[in-house]
Design a protein around this motif. Structure first.
Motif, PDB file in Angstrom:
ATOM      1  N   ALA A 272      17.449  35.470  68.256  1.00  0.00           N
ATOM      2  CA  ALA A 272      16.172  35.434  68.972  1.00  0.00           C
ATOM      3  C   ALA A 272      15.500  34.070  68.839  1.00  0.00           C
ATOM      4  N   LEU A 273      15.561  33.469  67.648  1.00  0.00           N
ATOM      5  CA  LEU A 273      14.965  32.151  67.457  1.00  0.00           C
ATOM      6  C   LEU A 273      15.674  31.084  68.292  1.00  0.00           C
ATOM      7  N   LEU A 274      17.002  31.146  68.324  1.00  0.00           N
ATOM      8  CA  LEU A 274      17.737  30.170  69.123  1.00  0.00           C
ATOM      9  C   LEU A 274      17.460  30.350  70.604  1.00  0.00           C
TER      10      LEU A 274
ATOM     11  N   PRO B  81      26.259  29.405  64.609  1.00  0.00           N
ATOM     12  CA  PRO B  81      25.387  29.748  63.473  1.00  0.00           C
ATOM     13  C   PRO B  81      25.027  31.233  63.425  1.00  0.00           C
ATOM     14  N   VAL B  82      24.790  31.863  64.574  1.00  0.00           N
ATOM     15  CA  VAL B  82      24.471  33.291  64.598  1.00  0.00           C
ATOM     16  C   VAL B  82      25.651  34.091  64.051  1.00  0.00           C
ATOM     17  N   TYR B  83      26.834  33.739  64.473  1.00  0.00           N
ATOM     18  CA  TYR B  83      28.046  34.419  64.010  1.00  0.00           C
ATOM     19  C   TYR B  83      28.194  34.289  62.498  1.00  0.00           C
ATOM     20  N   LEU B  84      28.043  33.067  61.990  1.00  0.00           N
ATOM     21  CA  LEU B  84      28.244  32.823  60.562  1.00  0.00           C
ATOM     22  C   LEU B  84      27.160  33.481  59.711  1.00  0.00           C
ATOM     23  N   VAL B  85      25.914  33.438  60.182  1.00  0.00           N
ATOM     24  CA  VAL B  85      24.823  34.069  59.428  1.00  0.00           C
ATOM     25  C   VAL B  85      25.028  35.580  59.384  1.00  0.00           C
ATOM     26  N   THR B  86      25.422  36.178  60.502  1.00  0.00           N
ATOM     27  CA  THR B  86      25.676  37.620  60.508  1.00  0.00           C
ATOM     28  C   THR B  86      26.816  37.976  59.580  1.00  0.00           C
ATOM     29  N   LEU B  87      27.903  37.218  59.667  1.00  0.00           N
ATOM     30  CA  LEU B  87      29.063  37.468  58.801  1.00  0.00           C
ATOM     31  C   LEU B  87      28.666  37.383  57.332  1.00  0.00           C
TER      32      LEU B  87
ATOM     33  N   LEU C   8      27.424  39.576  51.993  1.00  0.00           N
ATOM     34  CA  LEU C   8      26.644  39.357  50.771  1.00  0.00           C
ATOM     35  C   LEU C   8      25.520  40.374  50.572  1.00  0.00           C
ATOM     36  N   LEU C   9      24.914  40.851  51.670  1.00  0.00           N
ATOM     37  CA  LEU C   9      23.738  41.711  51.546  1.00  0.00           C
ATOM     38  C   LEU C   9      23.988  43.146  51.983  1.00  0.00           C
ATOM     39  N   GLY C  10      24.746  43.329  53.047  1.00  0.00           N
ATOM     40  CA  GLY C  10      24.958  44.659  53.583  1.00  0.00           C
ATOM     41  C   GLY C  10      24.980  44.619  55.098  1.00  0.00           C
ATOM     42  N   LEU C  11      25.471  45.703  55.702  1.00  0.00           N
ATOM     43  CA  LEU C  11      25.644  45.722  57.149  1.00  0.00           C
ATOM     44  C   LEU C  11      24.311  45.619  57.882  1.00  0.00           C
ATOM     45  N   ALA C  12      23.354  46.459  57.547  1.00  0.00           N
ATOM     46  CA  ALA C  12      22.072  46.450  58.263  1.00  0.00           C
ATOM     47  C   ALA C  12      21.361  45.111  58.089  1.00  0.00           C
ATOM     48  N   GLU C  13      21.377  44.599  56.856  1.00  0.00           N
ATOM     49  CA  GLU C  13      20.695  43.320  56.593  1.00  0.00           C
ATOM     50  C   GLU C  13      21.353  42.180  57.366  1.00  0.00           C
ATOM     51  N   GLY C  14      22.677  42.160  57.369  1.00  0.00           N
ATOM     52  CA  GLY C  14      23.380  41.099  58.085  1.00  0.00           C
ATOM     53  C   GLY C  14      23.098  41.125  59.571  1.00  0.00           C
ATOM     54  N   VAL C  15      23.097  42.336  60.155  1.00  0.00           N
ATOM     55  CA  VAL C  15      22.816  42.454  61.588  1.00  0.00           C
ATOM     56  C   VAL C  15      21.388  42.021  61.898  1.00  0.00           C
ATOM     57  N   LEU C  16      20.435  42.394  61.063  1.00  0.00           N
ATOM     58  CA  LEU C  16      19.042  41.996  61.302  1.00  0.00           C
ATOM     59  C   LEU C  16      18.887  40.483  61.208  1.00  0.00           C
ATOM     60  N   PHE C  17      19.526  39.871  60.220  1.00  0.00           N
ATOM     61  CA  PHE C  17      19.448  38.408  60.108  1.00  0.00           C
ATOM     62  C   PHE C  17      20.078  37.747  61.334  1.00  0.00           C
ATOM     63  N   GLY C  18      21.206  38.277  61.793  1.00  0.00           N
ATOM     64  CA  GLY C  18      21.851  37.707  62.966  1.00  0.00           C
ATOM     65  C   GLY C  18      21.003  37.841  64.208  1.00  0.00           C
TER      66      GLY C  18
END
Length: 793
Positions: free
Chosen positions: A398-400, A372-378, A383-393
């Motif tokens: 951290a939550l997991l 899930p971390v991999y897919l959310v980051t990808l 869809l949003l941008g590099l910085a946003e994707g990395v922050l979401f990942g």
């Protein structure tokens, strides 16, 4: 003291020879790979073509000469293309160069303060997801160029406009890009001897030659114009918060990618390991120089580094030389780039972008639950941008991680007898697990006897209060609670008011796992705290197994196929309850601790010792040597005897083990371990009186006749004394114990009658050791061999 000039000269000649033999050819291979990729990344970044070549030269020369990795190759990285493209569109190219310069200065500061290791704390799932997202975004944007169109503003628009772009008629330009992709895909399937030319160079040459011969109308590029238009970096105009964020983003992304590349490259070669702090400082210096000269940001790149290692590079000279070849090419042969169609460069980027989505990473991450971390980051990067994707990942990772740290399993079930309940709590018992804990405990009826197993590695105050309050309430209602803490005594310490450490403690082996079954902890029928019968005390009556003790033990058919689980002790006809209960305890307590070790050695054993000892049930080799799985290749027989070569009656079992251990396993030591009160030696002393009804045993004990003869000779001439000729005195000087010790010495001599063992001992590749275990004293003694024992008799 004078210097050894001859030695220095010899070393210099050796280094030069190694560079010419290994590093020079490798540098040419990397150069051929780096030029097309540098040009393509410059195109994807919206930067001048020369910027890619400048970054390639600077990364090779500066980072290569100063870096902490001997074989890593640095240059423009595809993973930074999206960031650079956005910076170019927002601030312009010259301002982007200044951002690169400032990011390099920040990397130098971070390297000086030795924070490189902190970068490795980034979840690999986030890094791989980021690179995969960048690859998808690059492939989508450059696919429009291949099809004769122009990239859109975002990956979503590129994806939505793709059907229309495919439907249009684009003419020869499309064929150029498709031909490039076809060559790239087919090149890896060619025989090795035909793949001397790297795939990117072969694809570009093929496409350029075809377009020139067929006179296709393609888009050409001009490197000379970008080389002649150099200007100094310009300070970016705009909100300073955004500028600072851009500098930090470039510094961190380039630094993390470089450090992870260094770690990955270390796994590909046997040379010196990378110094990560030095590598980060060198990357910063390279980015300062690249930004000042008008180049792209520099980072360590895995494709070129892997190519460098596989091409045979031994030192940093390969990296440095490949940068010099790029410089010579740009200055002397830059005009040849005009023959390369822009559609071919775009096709190269499409292929590179697809390769950045590595399915192998998904397989590795699946076992750790990080897909899930991999897919959310990808998805975030696309869809949003590099910085946003990395922050979401990072946020999801951290939550997991928090969820895993706070994971707890609580199960409460009645025993088959119906009069007792068994509660098992596994994991970390924190306030997050209190709702689940109280829900399970409320299901236990009032007045029931409860056996509570705590297999936890942490307990906070909220969890302790909840558990302690339930226990008090349950006992006030007439019930009993017996708590057995398998891991550390978190509950007992909290109940006593002792200081609780906030950190988790490392796992330790279950308490008193080494005790015999008759001395193990048993639960009283009254449900009180379990106690253990100590040595010398009478064990409690009965088998010590409550009803249902075997529940959950895996059952397999004779062929090894699983056949469910054992739910009733009576279902296993003739089985020993203690043995099966011990297997269940192993599954429950020991297996989770030792599974990672056994998994690593599942396909191959590499023991260092052949351990020959008696079959006596009181001798536990791994216990008395504090060894674990994979350490001892063990042979056990009555009397720890080693038949001499050619002795009768013949026995191949011990000889086969010796041959296999010395020939196939390459053990370094053969140990013979005897023990006090050995029944086999007692039978020898008794003249075989006790073996008349045991004919096979009598024949086997004939291999001990040499030990008996040695004992008689030693005892008769007084050489035994109190130590039996072993050089050891411990007060056990009786005839039986002296024979037990002498028997060990004799078996070591018997080993020397086997030619391979004798040859290995004489050449110093094998050592023979004699041990004697005093059972009553629980002491292991090393037996000194007398001079007569140095050669076979």
């Amino acid at each position: 003291m004078g210097t050894d000039t001859k030695s220095d000269a010899k070393t210099t000649v050796s280094v030069i020879a190694s560079v010419l033999r290994h590093d020079l050819p490798a540098s040419l291979v990397v150069f051929l790979v780096a030029v097309p990729l540098s040009l393509g990344i410059a195109v994807a970044s919206g930067a001048p073509l020369a910027a890619g070549l400048i970054a390639g030269v600077v990364g090779a020369v500066v980072a290569g000469s100063l870096g902490g990795s001997a074989v890593q190759v640095s240059g423009p990285a595809a993973g930074l293309a999206l960031v650079v493209a956005e910076l170019v569109s927002r601030y312009g190219w010259r301002a982007t160069c200044m951002i690169t310069l400032l990011a390099g200065a920040l990397q130098v500061v971070l390297g000086v303060f030795r924070v490189a290791r902190a970068a490795l704390a980034a979840s690999p799932a986030v890094v791989h997801g980021m690179l995969a997202g960048v690859g998808v975004a690059i492939a989508l944007s450059q696919l429009h160029v291949v099809l004769g169109g122009s990239p859109q503003a975002s990956a979503v628009e590129n994806l939505s406009q793709l059907p229309r772009q495919i439907a249009d008629n684009h003419g020869p330009a499309v064929l150029t890009g498709l031909l490039t992709i076809a060559v790239l895909a087919a090149w890896t399937r060619l025989p090795q001897r035909l793949r001397v030319v790297p795939a990117p160079l072969a694809a570009l040459l093929t496409a350029a030659a075809t377009a020139w011969v067929l006179d296709w109308d393609v888009t050409r590029v001009d490197l000379s114009a970008s080389l002649g238009e150099w200007s100094a970096p310009l300070w970016p105009q705009g909100d300073w918060h955004g500028i600072v964020a851009a500098v930090v983003l470039v510094a961190l992304l380039a630094g993390v990618e470089s450090l992870l590349c260094s770690v990955a490259t270390d796994k590909l070669h046997d040379g010196p390991r990378a110094n990560l702090d030095r590598e980060l400082t060198a990357q910063g210096a390279a980015n300062v120089v690249s930004g000042a000269l008008g180049g792209l940001p520099v980072a360590g790149v895995i494709v070129r580094s892997t190519t460098n290692v596989r091409a045979g590079a031994r030192s940093r000279w390969s990296t440095i030389l490949h940068g010099l070849w790029i410089l010579l090419f740009a200055v002397g042969l830059g005009w040849t780039i005009a023959f390369i169609p822009m559609e071919s460069l775009a096709a190269l980027l499409v292929f590179t972008g697809v390769q950045m989505v590595n399915v192998g990473h998904l397989r590795n991450l699946r076992g750790h639950g990080e897909v899930p971390v991999y897919l959310v980051t990808l998805a975030g990067v696309v869809l949003l941008g590099l910085a946003e994707g990395v922050l979401f990942g990072l946020g999801l990772a951290a939550l997991l991680a928090l969820r895993r740290l706070a994971w707890v399993r609580v199960s409460a079930r009645p025993e088959p007898c119906g009069r007792r309940w068994h509660v098992l709590i596994d994991g970390s018992l924190t306030f997050l697990g209190v709702p689940r804990l109280t829900a399970e405990l409320r299901a236990i009826p009032a007045g029931a006897a409860v056996d509570l197993d705590l297999n936890i590695d942490f307990m906070d105050n909220a969890a302790f209060e909840a558990l302690h309050a339930w226990r008090q309430e349950h006992e006030r209602g007439g019930g009993t609670v017996s708590i057995d803490e398998i891991h550390d005594e978190w509950y007992a310490m909290a109940a006593s008011g002792a200081h609780m450490f906030p950190a988790k403690t490392p796992p330790r082996a279950p308490d008193r796992w080494w005790l015999p079954w008759s001395h193990r902890r048993r639960r009283h029928s009254t449900g009180s705290v379990p106690v253990a019968a100590l040595p010398g005390q009478a064990p409690q009556s009965g088998a010590g197994l409550p009803a249902g003790a075997l529940t959950g033990l895996p059952v397999v058919t004779p062929s090894g196929l699983p056949a469910g689980t054992l739910t009733d002790p009576a279902a296993e006809t003739g089985a020993v309850p203690d043995l099966l209960a011990g297997a269940r305890e192993f599954h429950h307590r020991t297996a989770p601790l030792i599974r990672p070790v056994l998994h690593g050695m599942a396909r191959r054993q590499q023991p260092s010792h052949l351990f020959i000892t008696c079959a006596d049930s009181r001798i536990v080799p791994n216990l008395i040597t504090a060894s674990g799985p994979g350490d001892l290749f063990t042979v056990r027989n009555i009397g720890n005897l080693v038949p001499r070569r050619g002795a009768l009656p013949s026995d191949d079992s011990v000889t086969a083990a010796i041959e296999y251990a010395t020939h196939e396993l390459g053990v370094r030591t053969i140990t013979v371990c005897g023990h006090s009160g050995c029944g086999a030696m007692a039978a020898l002393l008794g003249g075989g009186e006790g073996t008349r009804e045991l004919p096979s045993l009598g024949r086997w004990l004939r291999h001990g006749n040499h030990s008996l003869a040695r004992f008689i000779a030693t005892d008769g001439d007084g050489g035994g004394g109190d130590d039996g000729g072993s050089g050891h005195r411990d007060g056990n000087g009786g005839p039986l114990d002296r024979l037990c010790r002498l028997n060990v010495i004799q078996q070591l001599e018997n080993l020397r009658t086997h030619p391979r063992v004798d040859r290995l001992v004489r050449t110093g590749r094998l050592e023979l050791v004699g041990l004697y275990f005093d059972i009553a004293a629980a002491r292991v003694h090393v037996l000194d061999r007398p001079p007569a024992a140095l050669a076979p008799r």
